[in-house]
Design a protein around this motif. Structure first.
Motif, PDB file in Angstrom:
ATOM      1  N   TRP A   1     -12.372 -14.364 -20.507  1.00 47.94           N
ATOM      2  CA  TRP A   1     -12.754 -13.508 -19.388  1.00 47.94           C
ATOM      3  C   TRP A   1     -12.094 -12.142 -19.613  1.00 47.94           C
ATOM      4  CZ3 TRP A   1     -15.971 -15.471 -15.523  1.00 47.94           C
ATOM      5  CH2 TRP A   1     -16.174 -16.853 -15.554  1.00 47.94           C
ATOM      6  N   PRO A   2     -12.627 -11.349 -20.524  1.00 49.14           N
ATOM      7  CA  PRO A   2     -11.940 -10.114 -20.934  1.00 49.14           C
ATOM      8  C   PRO A   2     -11.952  -9.065 -19.828  1.00 49.14           C
ATOM      9  CG  PRO A   2     -14.109 -10.218 -21.918  1.00 49.14           C
ATOM     10  CD  PRO A   2     -13.901 -11.533 -21.222  1.00 49.14           C
ATOM     11  N   GLY A   3     -10.995  -8.174 -19.929  1.00 46.65           N
ATOM     12  CA  GLY A   3     -10.884  -7.056 -18.995  1.00 46.65           C
ATOM     13  C   GLY A   3      -9.470  -6.524 -18.959  1.00 46.65           C
ATOM     14  N   PRO A   4      -9.281  -5.336 -18.402  1.00 46.84           N
ATOM     15  CA  PRO A   4      -7.947  -4.722 -18.356  1.00 46.84           C
ATOM     16  C   PRO A   4      -7.005  -5.493 -17.445  1.00 46.84           C
ATOM     17  CG  PRO A   4      -9.481  -3.461 -17.025  1.00 46.84           C
ATOM     18  CD  PRO A   4     -10.298  -4.490 -17.746  1.00 46.84           C
ATOM     19  N   LEU A   5      -5.742  -5.508 -17.793  1.00 51.69           N
ATOM     20  CA  LEU A   5      -4.696  -6.151 -16.984  1.00 51.69           C
ATOM     21  C   LEU A   5      -3.658  -5.106 -16.625  1.00 51.69           C
ATOM     22  CD1 LEU A   5      -3.051  -9.579 -17.314  1.00 51.69           C
ATOM     23  CD2 LEU A   5      -1.585  -7.574 -17.201  1.00 51.69           C
ATOM     24  N   VAL A   6      -3.296  -5.044 -15.335  1.00 52.82           N
ATOM     25  CA  VAL A   6      -2.282  -4.091 -14.877  1.00 52.82           C
ATOM     26  C   VAL A   6      -1.211  -4.843 -14.098  1.00 52.82           C
ATOM     27  CG1 VAL A   6      -3.809  -2.092 -14.815  1.00 52.82           C
ATOM     28  CG2 VAL A   6      -3.642  -3.569 -12.821  1.00 52.82           C
ATOM     29  N   VAL A   7       0.001  -4.354 -14.225  1.00 48.05           N
ATOM     30  CA  VAL A   7       1.137  -4.836 -13.432  1.00 48.05           C
ATOM     31  C   VAL A   7       1.659  -3.636 -12.662  1.00 48.05           C
ATOM     32  CG1 VAL A   7       3.417  -5.882 -13.453  1.00 48.05           C
ATOM     33  CG2 VAL A   7       1.703  -6.624 -15.117  1.00 48.05           C
ATOM     34  N   PRO A   8       1.598  -3.619 -11.338  1.00 47.24           N
ATOM     35  CA  PRO A   8       2.012  -2.432 -10.572  1.00 47.24           C
ATOM     36  C   PRO A   8       3.524  -2.244 -10.632  1.00 47.24           C
ATOM     37  CG  PRO A   8       1.568  -4.245  -9.083  1.00 47.24           C
ATOM     38  CD  PRO A   8       1.170  -4.718 -10.455  1.00 47.24           C
ATOM     39  N   PRO A   9       4.001  -1.073 -10.302  1.00 49.27           N
ATOM     40  CA  PRO A   9       5.449  -0.864 -10.187  1.00 49.27           C
ATOM     41  C   PRO A   9       6.030  -1.783  -9.107  1.00 49.27           C
ATOM     42  CG  PRO A   9       4.261   1.233 -10.191  1.00 49.27           C
ATOM     43  CD  PRO A   9       3.230   0.165 -10.049  1.00 49.27           C
ATOM     44  N   ALA A  10       7.237  -2.243  -9.347  1.00 48.51           N
ATOM     45  CA  ALA A  10       7.915  -3.155  -8.415  1.00 48.51           C
ATOM     46  C   ALA A  10       6.977  -4.273  -7.984  1.00 48.51           C
ATOM     47  CB  ALA A  10       8.449  -2.401  -7.201  1.00 48.51           C
ATOM     48  N   PRO A  11       6.471  -5.071  -8.927  1.00 52.64           N
ATOM     49  CA  PRO A  11       5.465  -6.091  -8.572  1.00 52.64           C
ATOM     50  C   PRO A  11       5.997  -7.161  -7.642  1.00 52.64           C
ATOM     51  CG  PRO A  11       6.244  -6.421 -10.803  1.00 52.64           C
ATOM     52  CD  PRO A  11       6.821  -5.114 -10.353  1.00 52.64           C
ATOM     53  N   GLU A  12       7.343  -7.407  -7.661  1.00 52.13           N
ATOM     54  CA  GLU A  12       7.886  -8.446  -6.796  1.00 52.13           C
ATOM     55  C   GLU A  12       7.765  -8.081  -5.315  1.00 52.13           C
ATOM     56  OE1 GLU A  12      11.402  -5.854  -8.130  1.00 52.13           O
ATOM     57  OE2 GLU A  12       9.450  -6.537  -8.880  1.00 52.13           O
ATOM     58  N   PHE A  13       7.616  -6.772  -4.998  1.00 51.72           N
ATOM     59  CA  PHE A  13       7.500  -6.330  -3.607  1.00 51.72           C
ATOM     60  C   PHE A  13       6.050  -6.009  -3.225  1.00 51.72           C
ATOM     61  CE2 PHE A  13      11.888  -5.239  -4.816  1.00 51.72           C
ATOM     62  CZ  PHE A  13      12.589  -5.856  -3.800  1.00 51.72           C
ATOM     63  N   PHE A  14       5.115  -6.364  -4.079  1.00 50.97           N
ATOM     64  CA  PHE A  14       3.711  -6.032  -3.832  1.00 50.97           C
ATOM     65  C   PHE A  14       3.204  -6.662  -2.529  1.00 50.97           C
ATOM     66  CE2 PHE A  14      -0.860  -6.734  -4.300  1.00 50.97           C
ATOM     67  CZ  PHE A  14      -1.304  -5.508  -4.772  1.00 50.97           C
ATOM     68  N   LEU A  15       3.435  -7.931  -2.331  1.00 48.03           N
ATOM     69  CA  LEU A  15       2.971  -8.610  -1.118  1.00 48.03           C
ATOM     70  C   LEU A  15       3.665  -8.058   0.122  1.00 48.03           C
ATOM     71  CD1 LEU A  15       1.396 -10.766   0.389  1.00 48.03           C
ATOM     72  CD2 LEU A  15       3.142 -12.441  -0.283  1.00 48.03           C
ATOM     73  N   ALA A  16       4.964  -7.794   0.030  1.00 44.34           N
ATOM     74  CA  ALA A  16       5.694  -7.247   1.178  1.00 44.34           C
ATOM     75  C   ALA A  16       5.149  -5.869   1.556  1.00 44.34           C
ATOM     76  CB  ALA A  16       7.184  -7.166   0.863  1.00 44.34           C
ATOM     77  N   ARG A  17       4.785  -5.059   0.556  1.00 47.99           N
ATOM     78  CA  ARG A  17       4.190  -3.757   0.862  1.00 47.99           C
ATOM     79  C   ARG A  17       2.880  -3.939   1.630  1.00 47.99           C
ATOM     80  NH1 ARG A  17       5.733  -2.507  -4.566  1.00 47.99           N
ATOM     81  NH2 ARG A  17       3.582  -2.670  -5.327  1.00 47.99           N
ATOM     82  N   GLY A  18       2.071  -4.886   1.173  1.00 44.79           N
ATOM     83  CA  GLY A  18       0.807  -5.129   1.869  1.00 44.79           C
ATOM     84  C   GLY A  18       0.993  -5.583   3.305  1.00 44.79           C
ATOM     85  N   LEU A  19       1.984  -6.439   3.542  1.00 47.95           N
ATOM     86  CA  LEU A  19       2.221  -6.926   4.905  1.00 47.95           C
ATOM     87  C   LEU A  19       2.628  -5.788   5.834  1.00 47.95           C
ATOM     88  CD1 LEU A  19       4.195 -10.200   4.053  1.00 47.95           C
ATOM     89  CD2 LEU A  19       1.767  -9.997   4.682  1.00 47.95           C
ATOM     90  N   ALA A  20       3.523  -4.912   5.365  1.00 48.63           N
ATOM     91  CA  ALA A  20       3.975  -3.801   6.213  1.00 48.63           C
ATOM     92  C   ALA A  20       2.839  -2.827   6.490  1.00 48.63           C
ATOM     93  CB  ALA A  20       5.139  -3.082   5.528  1.00 48.63           C
ATOM     94  N   PHE A  21       2.077  -2.489   5.459  1.00 53.01           N
ATOM     95  CA  PHE A  21       1.002  -1.516   5.627  1.00 53.01           C
ATOM     96  C   PHE A  21      -0.079  -2.037   6.571  1.00 53.01           C
ATOM     97  CE2 PHE A  21      -2.878   0.714   4.473  1.00 53.01           C
ATOM     98  CZ  PHE A  21      -2.445   2.024   4.454  1.00 53.01           C
ATOM     99  N   ARG A  22      -0.457  -3.304   6.417  1.00 50.66           N
ATOM    100  CA  ARG A  22      -1.514  -3.876   7.251  1.00 50.66           C
ATOM    101  C   ARG A  22      -1.119  -3.912   8.724  1.00 50.66           C
ATOM    102  NH1 ARG A  22      -5.297  -7.559   5.154  1.00 50.66           N
ATOM    103  NH2 ARG A  22      -4.698  -9.181   6.644  1.00 50.66           N
ATOM    104  N   ALA A  23       0.170  -4.056   8.992  1.00 46.02           N
ATOM    105  CA  ALA A  23       0.608  -4.097  10.388  1.00 46.02           C
ATOM    106  C   ALA A  23       0.505  -2.725  11.053  1.00 46.02           C
ATOM    107  CB  ALA A  23       2.043  -4.610  10.470  1.00 46.02           C
ATOM    108  N   LEU A  24       0.720  -1.650  10.282  1.00 48.36           N
ATOM    109  CA  LEU A  24       0.787  -0.312  10.860  1.00 48.36           C
ATOM    110  C   LEU A  24      -0.554   0.399  10.912  1.00 48.36           C
ATOM    111  CD1 LEU A  24       4.085   1.122   9.302  1.00 48.36           C
ATOM    112  CD2 LEU A  24       3.728   0.285  11.626  1.00 48.36           C
ATOM    113  N   TYR A  25      -1.446   0.091   9.964  1.00 45.91           N
ATOM    114  CA  TYR A  25      -2.666   0.883   9.825  1.00 45.91           C
ATOM    115  C   TYR A  25      -3.908   0.003   9.876  1.00 45.91           C
ATOM    116  CZ  TYR A  25       0.344   4.745   8.450  1.00 45.91           C
ATOM    117  OH  TYR A  25       1.299   5.720   8.442  1.00 45.91           O
ATOM    118  N   ALA A  26      -4.956   0.541  10.484  1.00 49.94           N
ATOM    119  CA  ALA A  26      -6.229  -0.163  10.554  1.00 49.94           C
ATOM    120  C   ALA A  26      -6.854  -0.251   9.165  1.00 49.94           C
ATOM    121  CB  ALA A  26      -7.176   0.557  11.515  1.00 49.94           C
ATOM    122  N   GLY A  27      -7.684  -1.255   8.970  1.00 51.59           N
ATOM    123  CA  GLY A  27      -8.333  -1.448   7.689  1.00 51.59           C
ATOM    124  C   GLY A  27      -9.069  -2.771   7.681  1.00 51.59           C
TER     125      GLY A  27
END
Length: 449
Positions: A247-273
């Protein structure tokens, strides 16, 4: 149909997203700054090792393996009717009673042939209680409980937006969250969330089956996003490389990947989307949110009261302004009527009538004087005198007004008088013959005798 959901804690200024991994909290504080967010330094702490900011909303999440996010299809095109049907469809689809669950319908969209699709997310109350106990053991009492799969998906869209609109619908992506004894895999196409699955470890054969389930026809490329505490190790491991060969395709690892989920939780609480939710509801709702819910009717009533008072104040101010303006106009009218009529106090409400009658009376009284100022009378009089002089007439009296002209005089003969009268358009009458051969005459023009 509903592209964006309201922020779960849009009233808050601070939100702290917390991912619980092996008893440790991975925390990301976020501060609302208008439409942007300011990220505070992330914190990895042991139980009771960090105190969140005051008034911050604490956001945890239910793992994918202890919750569900399922697409349902209702054979109805009307959104309102479909919304009423979805709980029954969800009850049939779940292996346990719906009454045992907290759930939300986070998205609805029209599908083919008059049907409606809805994305339902939820978890059993027993799973929610166990999740809360894990957070409490780590020293936290979350105000909100999000859902892991949805949070990973929306944060991947925020940090790695889809390609241009022409290719967005065709872009397939896989978000792979990797942590000790926990792996979550999220699948989507373009902006659409397809599904999420939780497992103990990223087994290649299991991932292969899931890929075939969500992408029956293999796409040209898959965008791989690897996040979580073990993201760097898994991204370079042989099982994932072998899977990406198929299943070829580009792979990326974001900066500070261990905090990726925590960033999403905080952002979703504050902003509509898209796909926002809070599964800590019903009998498990946090006391802070219960207190806010109880205050909402009071706030609404106060808002209505304040609006009513404002309208009353505006009405009173308008009445005062109108009364003041009316008094000013009345004073001006009285002053003008007093100046015209010389009355000390003209009758209120009849100033115009009194002034008009006074002007009409003065005009009638001054009409003779006005007549003498008429340039038309002077012109006619000059013409009569000149004509009489040429004919040898002697004028004894002459009375002229704006409407009449009467001339008494003496002439040598009747012919001269008639000639002048005919030339000027006067009526001619001979009064008497004098003994010396002269006659007296009267020339009349207008309404005179």
């Amino acid at each position: 149909m509903r592209a964006h959901s309201p922020a779960v804690a849009g009233w808050a200024r601070w939100a702290c997203g917390a991912d619980l991994v092996a008893g440790r909290l991975l925390v990301v504080p976020a501060v609302r700054r208008g439409r942007a967010v300011r990220w505070e330094p992330p914190v990895a702490c042991d139980p009771a090792g960090w105190v969140p900011p005051r008034d911050a909303v604490l956001v945890g999440c239910l793992l994918q393996r202890e919750s569900f996010a399922r697409w349902l299809t209702a054979p109805l095109a009307a959104a309102g009717r479909a919304r009423r049907v979805f709980p029954s469809l969800l009850d049939i689809d779940l292996p346990f009673a719906l009454e045992e669950c907290a759930y939300e319908l986070v998205e609805m969209r029209r599908a083919a042939e008059g049907t409606t699709r809805g994305l339902a997310v939820g978890a059993r109350y027993v799973e929610i209680e166990q999740c809360l106990e894990r957070y409490r053991a780590a020293g936290w009492e979350p105000h909100l409980l999000d859902q892991e799969g949805l949070a990973l998906w929306t944060q991947s869209l925020a940090e790695f937006p889809v390609a241009a609109a022409a290719t967005a619908a065709a872009e397939c992506r896989v978000v792979l969250y990797c942590a000790p004894e926990r792996t979550t895999c999220v699948f989507g196409r373009g902006l659409e969330f397809l599904g999420a699955h939780g497992m103990r470890s990223p087994a290649a054969d299991h991932l292969q089956r899931l890929l075939r389930t969500h992408f029956p026809e293999p796409p040209d490329a898959v965008r791989w996003i690897c996040v979580g505490p073990d993201a760097a190790a898994v991204a370079t491991a042989e099982p994932l490389n072998a899977l990406r060969a198929r299943w070829p395709g580009p792979l990326v690892v974001p900066p500070a990947p261990e905090f990726f989920l925590a960033r999403g939780l905080a952002f979703r609480a504050l902003y509509a989307g898209p796909l926002r939710c809070n599964l800590r509801t019903g009998r498990l709702t946090h006391p802070l949110l219960l207190a806010r819910a109880r205050r909402e009717p009071q706030r609404a009533a106060l808002a209505v009261l304040a609006t009513g008072l404002l309208l009353c104040g505006l009405n009173l101010a308008w009445r005062v302004a109108v009364a003041r303006r009316e008094a000013e106009v009345q004073e001006s009218l009285t002053r003008l009527a007093r100046a015209i009529t010389a009355l000390p106090q003209p009758p209120r409400g009849h100033e115009l009538l009194v002034a008009r009658r006074h002007v009409d009376g003065e005009t009638a009284r001054l009409r003779p004087l006005l007549a003498t100022r008429d340039r038309g009378v002077e012109t006619r009089l000059a013409g009569v005198l000149a004509a009489g002089h040429r004919a040898g007439l002697t004028f004894e009296t002459l009375r002229a007004t704006r409407d009449t002209l009467v001339v008494h005089g003496v002439a040598r003969d009747t012919a001269a008088v008639e000639q002048v009268g005919a030339a000027l358009g006067f009526r001619t009458s001979v009064k008497e013959h004098l003994g010396d051969g002269r006659i007296t005459f009267v020339l009349t023009a207008g309404s005179g005798p």
